[in-house]
Design an enzyme around this catalytic site. Sequence first.
Site, mmCIF file in Angstrom:
data_model
loop_
_atom_site.group_PDB
_atom_site.id
_atom_site.type_symbol
_atom_site.label_atom_id
_atom_site.label_comp_id
_atom_site.label_asym_id
_atom_site.label_seq_id
_atom_site.Cartn_x
_atom_site.Cartn_y
_atom_site.Cartn_z
ATOM 1 N N PHE A 6 0.848 -1.195 0.000
ATOM 2 C CA PHE A 6 0.000 0.000 0.000
ATOM 3 C C PHE A 6 0.882 1.243 0.000
ATOM 4 C CE2 PHE A 6 -2.583 3.315 2.118
ATOM 5 C CZ PHE A 6 -3.612 3.376 1.188
ATOM 6 N N GLY A 7 0.685 2.080 -1.009
ATOM 7 C CA GLY A 7 1.422 3.334 -1.126
ATOM 8 C C GLY A 7 0.519 4.521 -0.848
ATOM 9 N N TYR A 8 1.006 5.448 -0.053
ATOM 10 C CA TYR A 8 0.212 6.624 0.328
ATOM 11 C C TYR A 8 1.045 7.904 0.285
ATOM 12 C CZ TYR A 8 2.740 5.777 4.636
ATOM 13 O OH TYR A 8 3.745 5.573 5.544
ATOM 14 N N GLY A 9 2.374 7.776 0.173
ATOM 15 C CA GLY A 9 3.284 8.924 0.158
ATOM 16 C C GLY A 9 4.282 8.758 -0.982
ATOM 17 N N SER A 10 5.556 8.669 -0.645
ATOM 18 C CA SER A 10 6.586 8.594 -1.691
ATOM 19 C C SER A 10 6.517 7.314 -2.519
ATOM 20 C CB SER A 10 7.980 8.756 -1.089
ATOM 21 O OG SER A 10 8.259 7.710 -0.185
ATOM 22 N N GLU A 85 12.213 1.708 4.452
ATOM 23 C CA GLU A 85 11.199 2.212 5.374
ATOM 24 C C GLU A 85 11.536 2.018 6.849
ATOM 25 O OE1 GLU A 85 8.700 3.968 4.191
ATOM 26 O OE2 GLU A 85 9.136 3.535 2.099
#
Length: 176
Positions: A6-10, A85
């Site tokens: 799941f990607g939400y930023g960079s 991360e």
Amino acid sequence: MTMWVFGYGSLLWKPGFEVAESALAVLPEYHRSFCMRSIHHRGTDEQPGLVLALDQAEGARCHGQALAVPTGRENETLDYLRERELVSAAYLETRLMVDLRDGRRVEAVTFVIDPDHVQYCGALPLEEQAQIIARAEGGMGPNAEYLFNTAAHLRELGIEDADLDWLAARVRGMLG
């Protein structure tokens, strides 16, 4: 079984790994927030920046993108993501269910903020966030660049985020 991230930023604009499929997705019970002090990528120990994290909140919904990892690339992708991360252990690697726009519900590797970590700084006022982002710079470049790239990619995906839009406009104004 396909591994999803799941990607939400960079991860939206710089996933750093091969993506077999991407789909707009919603993660329930979390919201995107500049709630993590960055002392490596977008700030320093002396002048921390801010990066986005998923902060848990009842009733929240974070709109982002689910990224499918090609079959056979799962281990190398996880190794890469953990190196990227988990550099300071402020994120917790979790597997959470996300809802894809096409109706599928999939489990996704998701990095959420540890609210007990020293880098957690939830509920900072937007103006304070703007002041920090405008001046911070780290190993990956200016904090403002991170904000601008993320806000631009959210717009390209049709994802509305009023706080990020406000921050991007405010920081642009501060930087001239």
